[in-house]
Design a protein around this motif. Structure first.
Motif, mmCIF file in Angstrom:
data_model
loop_
_atom_site.group_PDB
_atom_site.id
_atom_site.type_symbol
_atom_site.label_atom_id
_atom_site.label_comp_id
_atom_site.label_asym_id
_atom_site.label_seq_id
_atom_site.Cartn_x
_atom_site.Cartn_y
_atom_site.Cartn_z
ATOM 1 N N ARG A 278 0.623 -1.384 -0.012
ATOM 2 C CA ARG A 278 0.309 0.121 -0.448
ATOM 3 C C ARG A 278 0.923 1.667 0.208
ATOM 4 O O ARG A 278 0.028 2.524 -0.584
ATOM 5 N N HIS A 279 1.791 0.799 0.871
ATOM 6 C CA HIS A 279 3.159 2.125 0.743
ATOM 7 C C HIS A 279 3.831 2.042 -0.517
ATOM 8 O O HIS A 279 4.834 3.125 -0.811
ATOM 9 N N GLY A 280 4.117 1.351 -1.828
ATOM 10 C CA GLY A 280 4.310 0.903 -2.687
ATOM 11 C C GLY A 280 5.387 -0.236 -2.967
ATOM 12 O O GLY A 280 5.206 -0.637 -2.436
ATOM 13 N N PRO A 281 6.033 -0.339 -4.404
ATOM 14 C CA PRO A 281 6.728 -1.906 -4.171
ATOM 15 C C PRO A 281 7.656 -1.584 -3.682
ATOM 16 O O PRO A 281 8.428 -0.769 -3.480
ATOM 17 N N THR A 282 8.385 -3.443 -3.810
ATOM 18 C CA THR A 282 9.291 -2.951 -3.034
ATOM 19 C C THR A 282 10.570 -2.395 -4.507
ATOM 20 O O THR A 282 10.766 -2.807 -5.545
ATOM 21 N N PRO A 283 11.552 -1.754 -3.262
ATOM 22 C CA PRO A 283 11.531 -1.754 -1.962
ATOM 23 C C PRO A 283 11.192 -0.367 -1.700
ATOM 24 O O PRO A 283 11.114 0.147 -1.932
ATOM 25 N N VAL A 284 10.001 -0.568 -0.620
ATOM 26 C CA VAL A 284 9.523 0.146 0.016
ATOM 27 C C VAL A 284 10.313 1.128 0.313
ATOM 28 O O VAL A 284 9.886 2.287 0.649
ATOM 29 N N ILE A 285 10.753 0.684 1.623
ATOM 30 C CA ILE A 285 12.446 2.072 1.796
ATOM 31 C C ILE A 285 13.290 1.217 1.858
ATOM 32 O O ILE A 285 13.656 0.068 1.437
ATOM 33 N N GLU A 286 13.838 2.169 1.513
ATOM 34 C CA GLU A 286 16.296 2.021 1.064
ATOM 35 C C GLU A 286 16.430 0.961 2.063
ATOM 36 O O GLU A 286 16.626 1.524 3.864
ATOM 37 N N LEU A 287 17.006 0.241 2.087
ATOM 38 C CA LEU A 287 17.698 -0.093 3.342
ATOM 39 C C LEU A 287 19.417 -0.067 2.789
ATOM 40 O O LEU A 287 19.286 -0.466 1.607
ATOM 41 N N PRO A 288 19.948 -0.992 3.330
ATOM 42 C CA PRO A 288 21.413 -1.028 3.420
ATOM 43 C C PRO A 288 21.928 -2.274 2.840
ATOM 44 O O PRO A 288 21.314 -3.448 3.058
ATOM 45 N N GLU A 289 22.755 -2.484 2.481
ATOM 46 C CA GLU A 289 23.393 -3.930 2.119
ATOM 47 C C GLU A 289 23.482 -5.333 3.370
ATOM 48 O O GLU A 289 22.665 -5.915 2.813
ATOM 49 N N TYR A 290 23.682 -3.801 3.979
ATOM 50 C CA TYR A 290 23.290 -4.261 5.152
ATOM 51 C C TYR A 290 23.387 -4.024 7.093
ATOM 52 O O TYR A 290 23.777 -2.572 6.211
ATOM 53 N N ILE A 291 22.155 -5.171 7.565
ATOM 54 C CA ILE A 291 21.922 -3.864 8.343
ATOM 55 C C ILE A 291 22.363 -4.143 9.901
ATOM 56 O O ILE A 291 21.910 -4.985 10.276
ATOM 57 N N GLY A 292 22.908 -3.486 9.627
ATOM 58 C CA GLY A 292 23.755 -3.655 11.311
ATOM 59 C C GLY A 292 23.210 -2.798 12.037
ATOM 60 O O GLY A 292 22.155 -2.193 12.178
ATOM 61 N N GLU A 293 23.937 -2.557 13.537
ATOM 62 C CA GLU A 293 23.808 -2.017 14.322
ATOM 63 C C GLU A 293 23.397 -0.156 14.087
ATOM 64 O O GLU A 293 22.556 0.789 15.076
ATOM 65 N N GLU A 294 24.023 0.604 13.486
ATOM 66 C CA GLU A 294 24.207 1.757 13.582
ATOM 67 C C GLU A 294 23.439 1.622 12.294
ATOM 68 O O GLU A 294 22.186 2.898 12.402
ATOM 69 N N ALA A 295 22.815 0.730 11.493
ATOM 70 C CA ALA A 295 21.621 1.487 10.461
ATOM 71 C C ALA A 295 19.857 1.342 11.249
ATOM 72 O O ALA A 295 19.182 1.741 10.474
ATOM 73 N N ARG A 296 20.232 0.668 12.509
ATOM 74 C CA ARG A 296 19.264 0.447 12.716
ATOM 75 C C ARG A 296 18.113 1.397 13.470
ATOM 76 O O ARG A 296 17.008 1.728 12.710
ATOM 77 N N HIS B 187 17.104 -12.380 18.781
ATOM 78 C CA HIS B 187 15.527 -12.021 17.556
ATOM 79 C C HIS B 187 16.929 -11.392 16.215
ATOM 80 O O HIS B 187 17.402 -10.482 15.977
ATOM 81 N N GLY B 188 16.198 -12.312 15.105
ATOM 82 C CA GLY B 188 16.338 -12.053 13.725
ATOM 83 C C GLY B 188 17.455 -12.961 12.789
ATOM 84 O O GLY B 188 18.665 -12.994 12.409
ATOM 85 N N PHE B 189 17.887 -13.999 13.477
ATOM 86 C CA PHE B 189 18.957 -14.741 13.740
ATOM 87 C C PHE B 189 18.658 -15.598 12.465
ATOM 88 O O PHE B 189 20.182 -16.640 12.092
ATOM 89 N N THR B 190 17.380 -15.484 11.807
ATOM 90 C CA THR B 190 17.881 -16.007 10.550
ATOM 91 C C THR B 190 18.429 -15.151 9.471
ATOM 92 O O THR B 190 18.672 -15.950 8.405
ATOM 93 N N MET B 191 18.447 -14.339 9.679
ATOM 94 C CA MET B 191 18.489 -12.735 8.507
ATOM 95 C C MET B 191 20.058 -12.547 7.867
ATOM 96 O O MET B 191 20.661 -12.127 9.216
ATOM 97 N N SER B 192 20.907 -13.226 7.239
ATOM 98 C CA SER B 192 22.250 -13.107 6.982
ATOM 99 C C SER B 192 22.777 -12.317 6.724
ATOM 100 O O SER B 192 23.714 -11.778 6.882
ATOM 101 N N ASP B 193 21.663 -11.126 6.283
ATOM 102 C CA ASP B 193 22.381 -9.727 5.777
ATOM 103 C C ASP B 193 21.985 -8.636 7.308
ATOM 104 O O ASP B 193 21.441 -7.038 7.688
ATOM 105 N N THR B 194 21.729 -9.090 8.607
ATOM 106 C CA THR B 194 21.766 -8.570 9.915
ATOM 107 C C THR B 194 22.823 -9.176 10.633
ATOM 108 O O THR B 194 23.151 -9.642 10.684
ATOM 109 N N ASP B 195 22.914 -8.328 11.689
ATOM 110 C CA ASP B 195 23.393 -8.725 12.919
ATOM 111 C C ASP B 195 23.208 -9.572 13.918
ATOM 112 O O ASP B 195 24.331 -10.151 15.191
#
Length: 244
Positions: free
Chosen positions: A66-84, A211-219
């Protein structure tokens, strides 16, 4: 694996979705895979392809279409603590707007679309999800007891709607919880509620996980826990969708 982007008609518009299919054509059991709140991105596409490689047609919808097509929000390639913090500042309003009523309207549309695809075999389907998507998977299973034969949710707030909401589930269930999300006492309460409702389930804390343990693009990523996730998910689908 053959993959494509599709558009799912819904009562509120069209949801873009990533789809992955087994090699070789034919018809195969369907799996609706809800992404985590970060949405469709390379790691989710890879997980869908992995599942398709085991013989399933996988549909991954853009929950926030409803807010737009993928990607709805821009994400860094790696979603680390600083980006969260910046990512969550944009993400949380979308999650808050995605009410249970919206989620169930969408679930009807996603399942109707998935089950009428020419690649998808007749019969029951499975639903899986991650984080916020795990809650959506649980809601979908409870709302479609005659169609959803298996539901799996990982590091997800599966009891966010209250333990009584789980009583409508007739599917076989696996809940894989992060150690940081759930205490042993809360796990016991959840599992007693599932037992009381007669839900065929496994529900466990994955040791040492956050939390998030399956996601390889996060810390939060934990390779051993991701493998454990596949070791739980694939036999569940095999038992319920292929009679293995």
């Amino acid at each position: 694996m053959p993959t494509t982007m599709l558009h799912v008609p819904t009562p509120d518009g069209r949801a873009d979705a990533f789809a992955a299919f087994p090699e070789g054509g034919g018809r195969h059991p369907g799996v609706l895979m809800y992404p985590d709140g970060f949405g469709i991105r390379p790691v989710l596409r890879e997980m869908a392809r992995e599942l398709a490689g085991h013989g399933y047609c996988v549909l991954v919808p853009n929950t926030f279409y409803r807010h737009g097509p993928t990607p709805v929000i821009e994400l860094p390639e790696y979603i680390g603590e600083e980006a969260r913090p910046a990512v969550f500042a944009r993400l949380m309003p979308l999650i808050e707007e995605h009410t249970a009523e919206r989620a169930l309207r969408d679930a009807d549309a996603y399942l109707g679309f998935l089950t009428t695809r020419p690649e998808v075999a007749a019969g029951p389907v499975a639903v899986t999800g991650y984080c916020f998507g795990g809650l959506l998977a649980t809601r979908t299973a409870a709302a479609h007891p005659g169609l959803v034969a298996a539901v799996a949710a990982f590091h997800a707030p599966v009891a966010a709607d209250g333990l009584d909401a789980l009583a409508g589930i007739t599917a076989r269930v696996h809940f894989g919880h992060a150690e940081s999300d759930l205490t042993p006492e809360s796990l016991g309460e959840l599992n007693r509620a599932l037992d009381a409702a007669g839900v065929d389930h496994t529900s466990e804390i994955y040791p040492g996980t956050v939390h998030g343990f399956t996601m390889s693009d996060t810390d939060a990523f934990d390779p051993a826990a991701l493998k454990h996730h596949w070791d739980r998910l694939l036999p569940l689908l095999d038992r319920t969708l292929t009679g293995g």
